[in-house]
Motif scaffolding. Sequence first.
Motif, short mmCIF file in Angstrom:
data_model
loop_
_atom_site.label_atom_id
_atom_site.label_comp_id
_atom_site.label_asym_id
_atom_site.label_seq_id
_atom_site.Cartn_x
_atom_site.Cartn_y
_atom_site.Cartn_z
N LEU A 1 -8.49 -1.79 6.56
CA LEU A 1 -9.20 -2.80 5.78
C LEU A 1 -10.70 -2.70 6.04
CD1 LEU A 1 -6.72 -5.70 6.58
CD2 LEU A 1 -6.94 -4.52 4.37
N PRO A 2 -11.55 -3.07 5.07
CA PRO A 2 -13.01 -3.00 5.25
C PRO A 2 -13.50 -3.76 6.48
CG PRO A 2 -12.51 -3.27 2.95
CD PRO A 2 -11.20 -3.41 3.67
N SER A 3 -12.89 -4.88 6.79
CA SER A 3 -13.32 -5.66 7.95
C SER A 3 -13.05 -4.94 9.26
CB SER A 3 -12.59 -7.02 7.97
OG SER A 3 -11.19 -6.83 7.96
N ALA A 4 -12.21 -3.89 9.21
CA ALA A 4 -11.88 -3.13 10.43
C ALA A 4 -12.50 -1.74 10.43
CB ALA A 4 -10.36 -3.02 10.57
N GLY A 5 -13.38 -1.46 9.46
CA GLY A 5 -14.06 -0.17 9.44
C GLY A 5 -13.75 0.69 8.23
N GLY A 6 -12.82 0.26 7.39
CA GLY A 6 -12.56 0.99 6.16
C GLY A 6 -13.65 0.73 5.14
N ASN A 7 -13.62 1.45 4.01
CA ASN A 7 -14.65 1.25 2.99
C ASN A 7 -14.08 1.08 1.59
OD1 ASN A 7 -13.82 3.86 2.51
ND2 ASN A 7 -15.88 4.74 2.40
N LEU A 8 -12.78 0.76 1.52
CA LEU A 8 -12.14 0.53 0.23
C LEU A 8 -11.47 -0.84 0.24
CD1 LEU A 8 -11.25 1.57 -2.56
CD2 LEU A 8 -9.27 2.63 -1.44
N PRO A 9 -11.96 -1.78 -0.57
CA PRO A 9 -11.34 -3.12 -0.60
C PRO A 9 -9.87 -3.04 -1.00
CG PRO A 9 -13.48 -3.13 -1.70
CD PRO A 9 -13.14 -1.69 -1.45
N ILE A 10 -9.05 -3.87 -0.41
CA ILE A 10 -7.63 -3.86 -0.70
C ILE A 10 -7.36 -4.20 -2.16
CG2 ILE A 10 -7.30 -6.26 0.02
CD1 ILE A 10 -4.80 -3.35 0.50
N GLU A 11 -8.19 -5.07 -2.77
CA GLU A 11 -8.00 -5.41 -4.17
C GLU A 11 -8.18 -4.17 -5.07
OE1 GLU A 11 -10.75 -8.74 -2.57
OE2 GLU A 11 -10.19 -6.69 -2.00
N GLU A 12 -9.15 -3.34 -4.73
CA GLU A 12 -9.39 -2.13 -5.51
C GLU A 12 -8.30 -1.10 -5.27
OE1 GLU A 12 -13.01 1.10 -6.30
OE2 GLU A 12 -13.34 -0.66 -5.03
N LYS B 1 -5.16 -1.62 -4.44
CA LYS B 1 -3.89 -2.00 -5.08
C LYS B 1 -3.92 -1.72 -6.58
CE LYS B 1 -4.79 -6.85 -6.27
NZ LYS B 1 -4.41 -8.26 -6.08
N ASP B 2 -5.11 -1.82 -7.20
CA ASP B 2 -5.22 -1.58 -8.63
C ASP B 2 -5.20 -0.09 -8.97
OD1 ASP B 2 -5.31 -4.27 -9.15
OD2 ASP B 2 -7.50 -4.37 -9.21
N ILE B 3 -5.94 0.69 -8.20
CA ILE B 3 -6.02 2.12 -8.53
C ILE B 3 -4.76 2.86 -8.12
CG2 ILE B 3 -7.13 2.92 -6.37
CD1 ILE B 3 -8.92 4.67 -8.27
N TRP B 4 -4.08 2.38 -7.06
CA TRP B 4 -2.81 3.00 -6.63
C TRP B 4 -1.64 2.12 -7.07
CZ3 TRP B 4 -5.04 3.24 -1.03
CH2 TRP B 4 -6.07 4.20 -0.98
N GLU B 5 -1.57 1.83 -8.33
CA GLU B 5 -0.59 0.87 -8.83
C GLU B 5 0.85 1.34 -8.67
OE1 GLU B 5 -1.50 0.23 -12.87
OE2 GLU B 5 -1.40 2.34 -13.45
N ASN B 6 1.06 2.64 -8.45
CA ASN B 6 2.42 3.14 -8.27
C ASN B 6 2.70 3.52 -6.81
OD1 ASN B 6 0.71 5.34 -8.16
ND2 ASN B 6 2.16 6.74 -9.15
N LYS B 7 1.88 3.01 -5.89
CA LYS B 7 2.07 3.29 -4.47
C LYS B 7 2.09 1.99 -3.67
CE LYS B 7 -0.74 7.47 -5.02
NZ LYS B 7 0.38 8.30 -5.50
N SER B 8 2.86 1.99 -2.60
CA SER B 8 2.83 0.87 -1.66
C SER B 8 1.75 1.11 -0.62
CB SER B 8 4.19 0.70 -0.98
OG SER B 8 5.20 0.42 -1.93
N ILE B 9 1.25 0.02 -0.06
CA ILE B 9 0.18 0.11 0.95
C ILE B 9 0.64 -0.61 2.21
CG2 ILE B 9 -2.19 -0.49 1.53
CD1 ILE B 9 -2.76 -0.53 -1.51
N ILE B 10 0.62 0.11 3.31
CA ILE B 10 0.88 -0.50 4.62
C ILE B 10 -0.45 -0.52 5.36
CG2 ILE B 10 2.14 -0.36 6.78
CD1 ILE B 10 4.33 1.16 5.35
N ALA B 11 -0.99 -1.71 5.58
CA ALA B 11 -2.30 -1.84 6.22
C ALA B 11 -2.14 -2.02 7.72
CB ALA B 11 -3.07 -3.02 5.63
N ASN B 12 -3.08 -1.46 8.45
CA ASN B 12 -3.10 -1.62 9.90
C ASN B 12 -3.70 -2.98 10.27
OD1 ASN B 12 -3.29 -1.10 12.74
ND2 ASN B 12 -5.42 -0.53 12.42
N LEU B 13 -3.02 -3.69 11.17
CA LEU B 13 -3.56 -4.97 11.64
C LEU B 13 -4.86 -4.72 12.41
CD1 LEU B 13 -2.93 -8.06 11.96
CD2 LEU B 13 -2.14 -7.47 14.25
N PRO B 14 -5.98 -5.30 11.98
CA PRO B 14 -7.26 -5.02 12.64
C PRO B 14 -7.28 -5.44 14.11
CG PRO B 14 -7.61 -6.03 10.50
CD PRO B 14 -6.15 -6.15 10.78
N ALA B 15 -7.74 -4.55 14.96
CA ALA B 15 -7.76 -4.82 16.40
C ALA B 15 -8.74 -5.93 16.76
CB ALA B 15 -8.11 -3.55 17.17
#
Length: 349
Positions: A268-279, A281-295
């Motif tokens: 997630l962006p708050s943990a150092g990523g640079n792609l918002p989860i909202e974006e 989920k929309d662009i990968w509409e046929n894929k599931s996303i498992i996010a890492n719990l931010p440390a």
Amino acid sequence: MLTPRERIMCVLQREVPDRVPLGAYSFLLPRGSVERKLREKGCGIVHFEKVYDTEIKNVEICIEEKWENNEKIAIRTYRTPLGDLYEKIKIDPGYHSQWIKEFMIKKLSDYRIAKYIVENTVYHKNYDFFIEVEKNMGEDGILIANMDRTPLQRTLIELTGTERLCIDLYERPDIVEDFFNSLEKKQDEIYKIAADSPAKIIHNWDNLTEDITEPRLFQKYCLPLYNKYARMLHEKDKIYVVHMDGKLNHLKDLIKKTEIDVIESFTLPSAGGNLPIEEAKDIWENKSIIANLPAFLCYKDENFIRKFIQDLLTKVPKERFMLDVSEDLPQGFWRNTLLIVADAIQVYG
């Protein structure tokens, strides 16, 4: 109410669960009273095993352990008819993670020896063990079949390091790509074993991030293999999962073109990523996303953690999202944090 296994499988198959699943890698969740409480609150165990065993013929492997600068170090030496290679590995005292301090391939001529090791590797099916582990797991979580990284990522992360590989790809792509081809041929073998195995979920630890594997490299070396293996696995009704835990914004359109089913350990962006989860989920509409719990949540108070989880769950597609402990959490802090997260997901998920 669904079991942890049923809840996770809903997300992997893009079906709506009763609530967003919370999971944790088995090796990142120490057994004990907190672990038991977390499982009672619905946290699923995510466990990895291989459906094959590895044998390296005509190579002698020697392992020496010692202490350097108050750190436990393992030196693994490979003795072959073409010469010797060695790697030096730091063993983390907490989660027993292994970090490479000196890579096996240190100069251009080492690729020839490493290629010999790759080509003399033999794989044996190990289905019975996998079946027994899955029976023991029951409904407490999922068992995943683990694959090697794709050739570029394996070489980069395990064998050369970033600087060495970048120099060699620029100066002698013929040697590097010949080595990649040897790795790919062997990887074809293990994916065939996985496709024929009893495993439902097949996982690749590619640890992808755009600031190292930039779009040109991804398109040339990763995308074709992801799709080749996805098609092979889909023919046998398998779910193909790839560990992409870095920055993905400039890779998002290429990732969309892959036929993999799940982006796993999404940062997630708050943990150092640079792609918002909202974006995502929309662009990968046929894929599931498992996010890492931010440390960083381990250093926040309960109100902050609950608000973070509540806000996050308003942004995600319930049928395609899971939260997972897939990276090391700070020792001494994780127990309280995970219990709060589990409670918050029960309320808001």
